[in-house]
Design a protein around this motif. Structure first.
Motif, mmCIF file in Angstrom:
data_model
loop_
_atom_site.group_PDB
_atom_site.id
_atom_site.type_symbol
_atom_site.label_atom_id
_atom_site.label_comp_id
_atom_site.label_asym_id
_atom_site.label_seq_id
_atom_site.Cartn_x
_atom_site.Cartn_y
_atom_site.Cartn_z
ATOM 1 N N LEU A 109 0.820 -1.380 0.073
ATOM 2 C CA LEU A 109 -0.154 0.256 -0.042
ATOM 3 C C LEU A 109 0.755 1.378 -0.029
ATOM 4 N N SER A 110 1.867 1.310 0.680
ATOM 5 C CA SER A 110 3.015 2.371 1.061
ATOM 6 C C SER A 110 3.517 2.791 -0.502
ATOM 7 N N ALA A 111 4.087 1.463 -1.169
ATOM 8 C CA ALA A 111 4.709 1.655 -2.340
ATOM 9 C C ALA A 111 3.707 2.275 -3.423
ATOM 10 N N ALA A 112 2.263 2.140 -3.205
ATOM 11 C CA ALA A 112 1.365 2.456 -4.039
ATOM 12 C C ALA A 112 0.897 3.658 -4.058
ATOM 13 N N GLY A 113 1.285 4.379 -2.853
ATOM 14 C CA GLY A 113 1.118 5.839 -2.609
ATOM 15 C C GLY A 113 0.239 6.201 -1.348
ATOM 16 N N ALA A 114 -0.161 5.298 -0.600
ATOM 17 C CA ALA A 114 -0.938 5.212 0.558
ATOM 18 C C ALA A 114 -0.035 6.040 1.515
ATOM 19 N N ARG A 115 -0.596 7.086 2.185
ATOM 20 C CA ARG A 115 0.301 7.739 3.338
ATOM 21 C C ARG A 115 -0.533 7.629 4.755
ATOM 22 N N ARG A 116 -1.601 7.459 4.656
ATOM 23 C CA ARG A 116 -2.324 7.418 5.987
ATOM 24 C C ARG A 116 -3.130 6.394 5.940
ATOM 25 N N PHE A 117 -2.886 5.071 6.680
ATOM 26 C CA PHE A 117 -3.836 3.939 6.661
ATOM 27 C C PHE A 117 -3.663 3.012 7.787
ATOM 28 N N CYS A 118 -4.643 2.362 8.109
ATOM 29 C CA CYS A 118 -4.651 1.381 9.335
ATOM 30 C C CYS A 118 -4.775 0.080 8.749
ATOM 31 N N LEU A 119 -3.916 -0.788 9.015
ATOM 32 C CA LEU A 119 -4.371 -2.452 8.539
ATOM 33 C C LEU A 119 -4.344 -3.186 9.886
ATOM 34 N N ASN A 120 -5.668 -3.852 9.840
ATOM 35 C CA ASN A 120 -6.021 -4.720 11.204
ATOM 36 C C ASN A 120 -5.983 -6.157 10.662
ATOM 37 N N ALA A 121 -5.302 -6.920 11.413
ATOM 38 C CA ALA A 121 -5.403 -8.468 10.863
ATOM 39 C C ALA A 121 -5.661 -9.017 12.054
ATOM 40 N N GLY A 122 -7.035 -9.292 12.460
ATOM 41 C CA GLY A 122 -7.276 -10.106 13.479
ATOM 42 C C GLY A 122 -6.808 -9.339 14.802
ATOM 43 N N GLY A 123 -6.702 -8.084 14.899
ATOM 44 C CA GLY A 123 -6.340 -7.323 16.137
ATOM 45 C C GLY A 123 -4.865 -6.832 16.198
ATOM 46 N N VAL A 125 -2.188 -4.666 14.294
ATOM 47 C CA VAL A 125 -2.427 -3.376 13.536
ATOM 48 C C VAL A 125 -0.963 -2.897 13.174
ATOM 49 N N VAL A 126 -1.062 -2.556 11.771
ATOM 50 C CA VAL A 126 -0.064 -1.708 11.362
ATOM 51 C C VAL A 126 -0.543 -0.355 11.103
ATOM 52 N N ALA A 127 -0.067 0.739 11.513
ATOM 53 C CA ALA A 127 -0.738 1.970 11.625
ATOM 54 C C ALA A 127 0.386 2.872 11.091
ATOM 55 N N VAL A 128 0.099 3.410 9.602
ATOM 56 C CA VAL A 128 0.765 4.347 8.933
ATOM 57 C C VAL A 128 0.220 5.861 8.809
ATOM 58 N N ASP A 150 -1.563 5.210 21.273
ATOM 59 C CA ASP A 150 -1.399 6.497 20.358
ATOM 60 C C ASP A 150 -0.363 6.140 19.295
ATOM 61 N N LEU A 151 -0.573 5.579 18.155
ATOM 62 C CA LEU A 151 0.436 5.035 17.235
ATOM 63 C C LEU A 151 0.671 5.931 15.859
ATOM 64 N N THR A 152 1.871 6.088 15.703
ATOM 65 C CA THR A 152 2.230 6.734 14.305
ATOM 66 C C THR A 152 3.137 6.195 13.603
ATOM 67 N N ALA A 187 6.278 -2.073 17.850
ATOM 68 C CA ALA A 187 7.536 -2.035 17.305
ATOM 69 C C ALA A 187 7.386 -1.432 16.039
ATOM 70 N N PRO A 188 8.548 -1.199 15.273
ATOM 71 C CA PRO A 188 8.582 -0.526 14.103
ATOM 72 C C PRO A 188 7.664 -1.198 12.751
ATOM 73 N N THR A 189 7.763 -2.717 12.886
ATOM 74 C CA THR A 189 6.961 -3.453 12.007
ATOM 75 C C THR A 189 5.986 -4.260 12.533
ATOM 76 N N LEU A 190 5.154 -5.019 11.990
ATOM 77 C CA LEU A 190 4.533 -6.177 12.394
ATOM 78 C C LEU A 190 5.120 -7.434 12.471
ATOM 79 N N THR A 191 5.874 -7.363 11.405
ATOM 80 C CA THR A 191 6.886 -8.552 11.615
ATOM 81 C C THR A 191 7.675 -8.818 13.067
#
Length: 242
Positions: A109-123, A125-128, A150-152, A187-191
């Protein structure tokens, strides 16, 4: 844009606040997650993971190798408490695959140009962009939160016993890990957040200190005695008693 689909056995939702963001990258995100489920699920007899475990594949492909290398890294880091190869069980890298695959989906999503999004996978979360407010479920009461974050540009994952019971094992003993009720890692990544949370839960009470000592990780845990343990930098904006 908002979309929810059921993939890999849990709901995955995405919210993108960028005006006019196209549908195609979101289609690609969910196609990627379905591909991961087909290739890496130990519950599918024709998956690459299952075929590798049966010896039908002699060498994993590069993406599965990346996952297995992460599994081995955390096995060593936890002194064997975290292990995806348990005696009497087949190869099961799900504890790494979930966070790893969703993080790669966020990067699509980021590579496609998304700048503000929240991706929630079964609880988890990646917060961009942000800030985003993310609630952490109470480990004993499904209708309550034990913290609000409070995540950014961060990710958060929780390992707990409330959804699937004692499903996380301490591989050193082969028995369920029961020292914690829940372990949340930012952490910085969901991985990293997802794998550290699971590995720390497998370690039990000692996992809180272990996770908090990892670079760039912040933790919030409730132990078996219902004590709340939190690292100083955990980005909490509200808590309630455990």
């Amino acid at each position: 844009m908002r979309r929810v689909e059921h993939v890999m056995g849990f709901p995955v939702s995405v919210r993108i606040d960028d005006e006019g963001f196209p549908e195609a990258p979101v289609d690609d995100l969910f196609a990627w997650l379905r591909e991961v489920d087909a290739r890496f699920s130990p519950f599918r007899p024709d998956s690459e993971v299952s075929r590798l475990d049966r010896g039908e594949v002699l060498s994993p492909g590069p993406e599965l190798r990346e996952v297995l290398d992460l599994c081995e890294e955390y096995r060593i880091a936890t002194g064997g408490a975290f292990d995806v190869r348990l005696p009497g069980r087949g190869l099961d890298p799900c504890a790494v695959v979930k966070g790893w695959s969703v993080q790669k989906g966020a990067e699509l999503l980021s590579a496609a140009g998304a700048r503000r999004f929240c991706l929630n996978a079964g609880g988890d979360v990646v917060a961009v962009g942000g800030p985003w407010r993310v609630g952490v479920r109470h480990p004993e009461h499904a209708d309550r939160l034990c913290a609000v974050l409070d995540l950014t540009d961060r990710a958060v994952a929780t390992s707990a016993r409330y959804e699937r019971g004692d499903h996380i094992l301490d591989a050193r003993t082969g028995r369920p890990a029961t020292g914690l009720l829940s372990m949340t890692v930012v952490a910085p990544t969901l991985t990293e957040a997802d794998t550290v949370a699971t590995a720390a839960f497998a370690l039990g009470a000692e996992g809180v200190r272990w996770a908090a000592a990892r670079e760039h990780c912040e933790v919030f845990a409730v132990d078996a005695e219902r004590r709340v343990l939190r690292s100083p930098g955990f980005p909490v904006v509200g808590t309630v008693a455990a």
